[in-house]
Design a protein around this motif. Structure first.
Motif, PDB file in Angstrom:
ATOM      1  N   ASN A   1      -7.411   1.664  -6.025  1.00  9.95           N
ATOM      2  CA  ASN A   1      -7.736   2.614  -4.967  1.00  9.95           C
ATOM      3  C   ASN A   1      -7.783   1.882  -3.631  1.00  9.95           C
ATOM      4  O   ASN A   1      -7.716   0.647  -3.560  1.00  9.95           O
ATOM      5  CB  ASN A   1      -9.099   3.259  -5.249  1.00  9.95           C
ATOM      6  CG  ASN A   1      -9.067   4.189  -6.442  1.00  9.95           C
ATOM      7  OD1 ASN A   1      -8.252   5.102  -6.500  1.00  9.95           O
ATOM      8  ND2 ASN A   1      -9.966   3.970  -7.403  1.00  9.95           N
ATOM      9  N   GLU A   2      -7.929   2.640  -2.564  1.00 10.55           N
ATOM     10  CA  GLU A   2      -7.972   2.045  -1.228  1.00 10.55           C
ATOM     11  C   GLU A   2      -9.144   1.079  -1.062  1.00 10.55           C
ATOM     12  O   GLU A   2      -9.076   0.143  -0.277  1.00 10.55           O
ATOM     13  CB  GLU A   2      -8.033   3.142  -0.158  1.00 10.55           C
ATOM     14  CG  GLU A   2      -6.760   3.960  -0.033  1.00 10.55           C
ATOM     15  CD  GLU A   2      -5.547   3.099   0.293  1.00 10.55           C
ATOM     16  OE1 GLU A   2      -5.644   2.283   1.231  1.00 10.55           O
ATOM     17  OE2 GLU A   2      -4.519   3.239  -0.387  1.00 10.55           O
ATOM     18  N   ASP A   3     -10.243   1.314  -1.779  1.00 17.17           N
ATOM     19  CA  ASP A   3     -11.406   0.438  -1.669  1.00 17.17           C
ATOM     20  C   ASP A   3     -11.319  -0.775  -2.586  1.00 17.17           C
ATOM     21  O   ASP A   3     -12.259  -1.575  -2.673  1.00 17.17           O
ATOM     22  CB  ASP A   3     -12.693   1.214  -1.945  1.00 17.17           C
ATOM     23  CG  ASP A   3     -12.764   1.776  -3.369  1.00 17.17           C
ATOM     24  OD1 ASP A   3     -11.811   1.546  -4.148  1.00 17.17           O
ATOM     25  OD2 ASP A   3     -13.757   2.440  -3.690  1.00 17.17           O
TER      26      ASP A   3
ATOM     27  N   THR B   1      -5.389  -5.036   2.818  1.00 17.51           N
ATOM     28  CA  THR B   1      -4.830  -4.044   1.901  1.00 17.51           C
ATOM     29  C   THR B   1      -5.522  -4.204   0.546  1.00 17.51           C
ATOM     30  O   THR B   1      -6.058  -5.282   0.252  1.00 17.51           O
ATOM     31  CB  THR B   1      -3.310  -4.225   1.735  1.00 17.51           C
ATOM     32  OG1 THR B   1      -3.034  -5.592   1.367  1.00 17.51           O
ATOM     33  CG2 THR B   1      -2.567  -3.900   3.024  1.00 17.51           C
ATOM     34  N   PRO B   2      -5.547  -3.151  -0.290  1.00 21.54           N
ATOM     35  CA  PRO B   2      -6.213  -3.263  -1.588  1.00 21.54           C
ATOM     36  C   PRO B   2      -5.739  -4.455  -2.410  1.00 21.54           C
ATOM     37  O   PRO B   2      -6.533  -5.131  -3.060  1.00 21.54           O
ATOM     38  CB  PRO B   2      -5.874  -1.935  -2.261  1.00 21.54           C
ATOM     39  CG  PRO B   2      -5.693  -0.983  -1.131  1.00 21.54           C
ATOM     40  CD  PRO B   2      -5.051  -1.785  -0.039  1.00 21.54           C
TER      41      PRO B   2
ATOM     42  N   PRO C   1       0.809  -1.221   0.000  1.00 20.76           N
ATOM     43  CA  PRO C   1       0.000   0.000   0.000  1.00 20.76           C
ATOM     44  C   PRO C   1       0.842   1.270   0.000  1.00 20.76           C
ATOM     45  O   PRO C   1       0.344   2.342  -0.350  1.00 20.76           O
ATOM     46  CB  PRO C   1      -0.831  -0.114   1.282  1.00 20.76           C
ATOM     47  CG  PRO C   1      -0.042  -1.021   2.164  1.00 20.76           C
ATOM     48  CD  PRO C   1       0.644  -1.986   1.249  1.00 20.76           C
ATOM     49  N   TYR C   2       2.088   1.158   0.404  1.00 18.61           N
ATOM     50  CA  TYR C   2       3.011   2.292   0.327  1.00 18.61           C
ATOM     51  C   TYR C   2       4.440   1.761   0.245  1.00 18.61           C
ATOM     52  O   TYR C   2       4.726   0.625   0.643  1.00 18.61           O
ATOM     53  CB  TYR C   2       2.848   3.249   1.509  1.00 18.61           C
ATOM     54  CG  TYR C   2       3.070   2.627   2.887  1.00 18.61           C
ATOM     55  CD1 TYR C   2       4.347   2.488   3.425  1.00 18.61           C
ATOM     56  CD2 TYR C   2       1.985   2.204   3.661  1.00 18.61           C
ATOM     57  CE1 TYR C   2       4.544   1.937   4.681  1.00 18.61           C
ATOM     58  CE2 TYR C   2       2.168   1.654   4.915  1.00 18.61           C
ATOM     59  CZ  TYR C   2       3.447   1.525   5.419  1.00 18.61           C
ATOM     60  OH  TYR C   2       3.639   0.962   6.661  1.00 18.61           O
TER      61      TYR C   2
ATOM     62  N   LYS D   1      -8.029   2.190 -10.081  1.00 22.17           N
ATOM     63  CA  LYS D   1      -7.744   3.614 -10.209  1.00 22.17           C
ATOM     64  C   LYS D   1      -7.240   3.948 -11.603  1.00 22.17           C
ATOM     65  O   LYS D   1      -7.631   4.943 -12.214  1.00 22.17           O
ATOM     66  CB  LYS D   1      -6.704   4.018  -9.160  1.00 22.17           C
ATOM     67  CG  LYS D   1      -6.265   5.476  -9.223  1.00 22.17           C
ATOM     68  CD  LYS D   1      -5.230   5.760  -8.135  1.00 22.17           C
ATOM     69  CE  LYS D   1      -4.782   7.209  -8.174  1.00 22.17           C
ATOM     70  NZ  LYS D   1      -3.764   7.472  -7.098  1.00 22.17           N
TER      71      LYS D   1
ATOM     72  N   ASN E   1       0.001  -0.369  -4.582  1.00 21.62           N
ATOM     73  CA  ASN E   1      -1.312  -1.001  -4.786  1.00 21.62           C
ATOM     74  C   ASN E   1      -1.421  -1.531  -6.214  1.00 21.62           C
ATOM     75  O   ASN E   1      -2.463  -1.402  -6.872  1.00 21.62           O
ATOM     76  CB  ASN E   1      -2.448  -0.019  -4.500  1.00 21.62           C
ATOM     77  CG  ASN E   1      -2.577   0.315  -3.027  1.00 21.62           C
ATOM     78  OD1 ASN E   1      -2.347  -0.548  -2.182  1.00 21.62           O
ATOM     79  ND2 ASN E   1      -2.938   1.555  -2.716  1.00 21.62           N
TER      80      ASN E   1
ATOM     81  N   ASP F   1       3.974  -3.510   7.595  1.00 19.59           N
ATOM     82  CA  ASP F   1       3.447  -2.183   7.916  1.00 19.59           C
ATOM     83  C   ASP F   1       4.585  -1.235   8.289  1.00 19.59           C
ATOM     84  O   ASP F   1       4.449  -0.361   9.152  1.00 19.59           O
ATOM     85  CB  ASP F   1       2.415  -2.240   9.039  1.00 19.59           C
ATOM     86  CG  ASP F   1       1.509  -0.999   9.042  1.00 19.59           C
ATOM     87  OD1 ASP F   1       1.553  -0.221   8.063  1.00 19.59           O
ATOM     88  OD2 ASP F   1       0.775  -0.802  10.031  1.00 19.59           O
TER      89      ASP F   1
ATOM     90  N   HIS G   1       6.491  -0.530   3.045  1.00 22.67           N
ATOM     91  CA  HIS G   1       5.597  -1.332   3.885  1.00 22.67           C
ATOM     92  C   HIS G   1       6.239  -2.680   4.202  1.00 22.67           C
ATOM     93  O   HIS G   1       6.221  -3.145   5.349  1.00 22.67           O
ATOM     94  CB  HIS G   1       4.260  -1.524   3.165  1.00 22.67           C
ATOM     95  CG  HIS G   1       3.251  -2.344   3.911  1.00 22.67           C
ATOM     96  ND1 HIS G   1       3.283  -3.722   3.961  1.00 22.67           N
ATOM     97  CD2 HIS G   1       2.154  -1.976   4.625  1.00 22.67           C
ATOM     98  CE1 HIS G   1       2.268  -4.174   4.677  1.00 22.67           C
ATOM     99  NE2 HIS G   1       1.565  -3.122   5.093  1.00 22.67           N
TER     100      HIS G   1
END
Length: 425
Positions: A240-242, A310-311, A192-193, A246, A223, A200, A196
């Motif tokens: 996207n986060e959901d 995570t996505p 996600p970034y 994207k 992602n 995390d 990570h």
């Protein structure tokens, strides 16, 4: 006399053979089943890819050191683990019987999960010395006619450090060859970034790694879900986060290295009660399988739940220090079972990582690896490159001479002391 069989001679399997034999002594038999008659130090494969190491530098012939430790070496591929009959079946119809089995196979590389992925497709790999050698040959060809590069990890991977290292080491080598200005670079990852790492983050790995990429002019996509790899293009969905799409990227490339998805090896997949749906060995807090309590699992082959949703799914890495603590717990627990008592030893699951960037690097210590942590530290600098090269030399020397000791624990304590964190060790 107990008969202990270790399946796999990677990092976990080899040090398990040494540690279990040391713990149990001469009265018990220890055997290790390995597909090859050599051990390869996988952390050095990114160096192989750019010509800084070759095969002989990072491999260890297993016969001599194992003979010195009085460990029986069985070279061959395991066909299937048969827990009900307490044996490992081999392709020729023979079987290796055990009283206790330690599964340390590492993962199977699921290149077939993504179209075009892998050495038989259109991407390079640093997961095996054979792959790294093929990647080195392709890199030399690339340097004669440079262009865009894509480095990173596919969805389902649970080891991200080698992807970052490969990107940075290649970038360093391109500068040495004075062709960096001809090579646009993009890093893609399901994380996600940036930084990570399946953990995390540790300390400020996000800031440190983003800074390195900006300084080296490496663009990134997080992602990311790889749809297809072709000879001159990688098609990627950015989510996207959901979890919705994207953007779809079609990345031009002349050289691609992607860490593949992992799954459990065929010898344990589909064995009822032993593994999860992806084929990873299910273990309890004592590294023991709940259904088959005379079977232990260590290293990358065991099932660990992800850090969180995570996505794109991101697996948890099993680092060297963490694996070493699993080995020590397993050796002591087998000894207790032989003595007629119940196991009590648990792995610490601490982590140390030296991520080399060719002319610098990032190091982190996480105690424990899964947050919240007692120690959550990271740092960067040229000293990391020197430290990793030194550790490689030290580690391989110890393996070649058949010496058993806590390699990663010693390295971690050295870092903690050097940075005045020893009170937290």
């Amino acid at each position: 006399m107990a008969n202990i069989v270790i399946l796999g001679a990677g990092l976990g399997g080899l040090i398990a053979a040494y540690e279990i034999k040391k713990t149990l002594g001469r009265d018990h038999q220890v055997s290790i089943i390995s597909e090859t008659d050599y051990y390869q130090f996988q952390p050095s494969n990114p160096w192989v890819m750019v010509g800084w190491r070759d095969r002989k530098d990072i491999t260890v012939d297993l016969a001599k050191p194992l003979r010195k430790r009085n460990v029986n070496l069985i070279v061959g591929r395991a066909e299937k683990v048969d827990p009900a009959n307490k044996c490992v079946r081999m392709p020729d119809g023979s079987q290796v019987e055990y009283d206790y089995l330690v599964i340390a196979t590492g993962p199977e590389l699921a290149f077939d999960d993504v179209e075009g992925l892998g050495p038989n497709g259109h991407t390079q790999s640093v997961c095996h010395i054979d792959h790294a050698e093929a990647g080195a040959s392709a890199f030399e060809t690339f340097c004669k006619n440079p262009g865009s590069i894509v480095i990173g990890a596919a969805q389902g991977a649970s080891c991200f450090g080698p992807a970052y290292e490969t990107a940075m080491i290649i970038e360093t080598e391109l500068r040495k060859r004075k062709i960096r200005d001809q090579v646009p670079m993009t890093f893609i990852t399901p994380e996600p970034y940036i930084g990570h790492l399946g953990l995390d983050g540790v300390g400020d790995t996000k800031g440190l790694l983003e800074s390195e990429m900006r300084n080296r002019h490496i663009k990134w996509i997080t992602n990311a879900r790889v749809l297809k790899a072709e000879a001159d293009m990688v098609r990627v969905e950015e989510l996207n986060e959901d979890g919705s799409v994207k953007q779809i990227h079609e990345l031009s490339t002349r050289y691609t290295m992607l860490m593949p998805p992992f799954r459990g090896v065929a010898a344990v997949r589909d064995v009822e009660g032993l593994v999860n749906p992806k084929g990873f060995v299910v273990t309890d807090e004592f590294q023991r399988n709940p259904r088959w309590p005379n079977i232990f699992g260590i290293g990358v082959c065991i099932a660990i739940p992800p850090m969180g949703k995570t996505p794109v799914p991101v697996g948890v890495p099993k680092t060297g220090f963490m694996i070493e603590s699993m080995v020590e717990a397993t050796a002591r627990n087998i000894a207790q079972l032989i003595e007629g008592t119940q196991p009590t030893h648990k792995a610490s699951w601490n982590a140390i990582c030296l991520a080399d960037f060719g002319d610098g690097g990032v190091a982190f210590v996480a105690q424990p690896q899964i947050p919240p942590r007692n120690v959550n530290w990271s740092a960067s600098g040229g000293w990391v490159h020197l430290a990793k090269a030194g550790f490689e030399k030290y580690f391989l020397h110890k393996l070649r001479t058949g010496q058993s000791e806590t390699f990663y624990e010693n390295a971690a304590l050295g870092l903690l002391k050097a940075h005045k964190l020893k009170d937290h060790s």
